[in-house]
Write a protein that holds these residues in place. Sequence first.
Motif, PDB file in Angstrom:
ATOM      1  N   GLU A   5       0.829  -1.210   0.000  1.00  0.00           N
ATOM      2  CA  GLU A   5       0.000   0.000   0.000  1.00  0.00           C
ATOM      3  C   GLU A   5       0.856   1.250   0.000  1.00  0.00           C
ATOM      4  O   GLU A   5       0.591   2.211  -0.734  1.00  0.00           O
ATOM      5  CB  GLU A   5      -0.933   0.009   1.228  1.00  0.00           C
ATOM      6  N   ASN A  61       2.484   2.240  -3.257  1.00  0.00           N
ATOM      7  CA  ASN A  61       1.588   2.765  -4.292  1.00  0.00           C
ATOM      8  C   ASN A  61       0.996   4.129  -3.972  1.00  0.00           C
ATOM      9  O   ASN A  61       0.215   4.659  -4.758  1.00  0.00           O
ATOM     10  CB  ASN A  61       0.460   1.766  -4.553  1.00  0.00           C
ATOM     11  N   SER A  62       1.319   4.695  -2.789  1.00  0.00           N
ATOM     12  CA  SER A  62       0.711   5.980  -2.418  1.00  0.00           C
ATOM     13  C   SER A  62       1.715   6.882  -1.701  1.00  0.00           C
ATOM     14  O   SER A  62       2.112   6.601  -0.574  1.00  0.00           O
ATOM     15  CB  SER A  62      -0.509   5.760  -1.519  1.00  0.00           C
ATOM     16  N   ARG A  63       2.083   7.958  -2.367  1.00  0.00           N
ATOM     17  CA  ARG A  63       3.008   8.919  -1.758  1.00  0.00           C
ATOM     18  C   ARG A  63       2.368   9.588  -0.543  1.00  0.00           C
ATOM     19  O   ARG A  63       3.046   9.844   0.464  1.00  0.00           O
ATOM     20  CB  ARG A  63       3.391   9.986  -2.796  1.00  0.00           C
ATOM     21  N   GLN A  70       0.084   8.333   1.562  1.00  0.00           N
ATOM     22  CA  GLN A  70       0.091   7.416   2.700  1.00  0.00           C
ATOM     23  C   GLN A  70       1.495   7.241   3.276  1.00  0.00           C
ATOM     24  O   GLN A  70       1.659   7.130   4.489  1.00  0.00           O
ATOM     25  CB  GLN A  70      -0.484   6.053   2.277  1.00  0.00           C
TER      26      GLN A  70
END
Length: 486
Positions: free
Chosen positions: A253, A256-258, A260
């Motif tokens: 996760e 895939n998310s800067r 987060q």
Amino acid sequence: MAICRARTWLVRSFSSLPFNRLRVCVVGSGPAGFYSAEKMLKAHQGAEVDIVDRLPTPFGLVRSGVAPDHPETKIVMNQFSRVAQNERCSFFGNVSVGSSVSLSELRQMYHVVVLAYGAESDRVLGIPGEDLTGVHSAREFVWWYNGHPDCTNLTPDLKRTDTAVILGQGNVALDVARILLRPTAELATTDIASHALAALEESSIRKVYLVGRRGPVQAACTAKELREVLGIKDLYIQIQEIDLLKTTADEEELKNSRIQRRVYELLSKAAISGPSYPSSGQRELHFVFFRKPDRFLDSGDRSGQVAGVRFEKTALKDVGSGKQIAVGAGEFEDLECGLVLKSIGYKSIPVDGLPFDHQKGIVPNVRGRVLNDTSGDLTHLEEGLYVCGWLKRGPTGIIATNLYCAEETIASISEDLEKGALASASTFPKPGREGLLHLLDSRGAKVIPFGAWEKIDSEEKRLGSLKNKPREKFTTREELLKIATE
């Protein structure tokens, strides 16, 4: 005689344009509504756009949702004001769709109706004790401290308890936590409602728990909001280091998310940088992860007052597509508190005659075109009826998200006009603004045009300057209407 003069002034306050204009009505004057009006005016030079709002004041959540200590976010009101001052645009404040005028009547008077009135209710948990005194929605609390007329009389009790629990870890939850914990001397120079500032100055709350069903990797806030609450002066922050342990799915996760990744980094740093225990009298903010509310606990003294929350511990379950959901682990624990604020999501409310998907909480639509069922089939279109903002996509995104949302909806309207799927202004002229004014006048409605809002705006700023505040808000309909119509 006074009533006649008022009606004459009202009619003159709205520009009168040629009868064969494309008549467009936008319901709701928040960001989605104003962006829709702005895009419509630019895309169609012959269009006349009327913005209708149930409140006497424009700007929706920019006025009543944005935290008072975020003045930079409210600058967009200047842009919206320029839209309202366009000679082809008019604002109809204090006009409620459903009571002042029906949706059916608007559709008869206008070629295009764009519904952009947002989400003005709350999702519910549906667990025991949710109706106890001291359990509020975060929306109500936000409207209360922002001076929204609907929540002036909320009166949350901040004196009987030193502990507040906030359910949720999104930006609204962090806003609420910050308002409860920030020094009131700093809030006193904002446009916070005076009744809220007075209550916060006498508040006994020293501990705030931000509780989430999932872990720090899935926290729904942005780094900016998190950084702000972590930066409150002399605030003890507690985050259990064991909660920061990551699984393989968590790592995926984060990869895939800067956003987060940044949030997780801030939480990790806060967990190890502060003292192990709070000092005497220090205010505390506790981040609690992997817990879901099971029930609200009654004080047991027949007062109907909340005394705590029973939580079930959770674990994350991978459901594919890089998504993990929280499932109950069968272990329970109680957390004592005297105030609970549920930040679990806003909910839109339909009006009579509007197709509505109650499961998703939105109007069924394809790129803003309203459908009369949830099939997604474009042969089921409601001609001339469109939707934008939270009513279209659900309560997600920031203010700027509504800009792109409005662009899509207006593009759909333009396409429909070009291919003849909409009645044209030249072939089927409609009364639009003049028809609406006549109808509202016949019903004795007190319409507040933008010029009258500017009187409210000017007086709020004048009173605010006396207290070193940007503005001193009028918080009841009676006050707002009095200033507007004097």
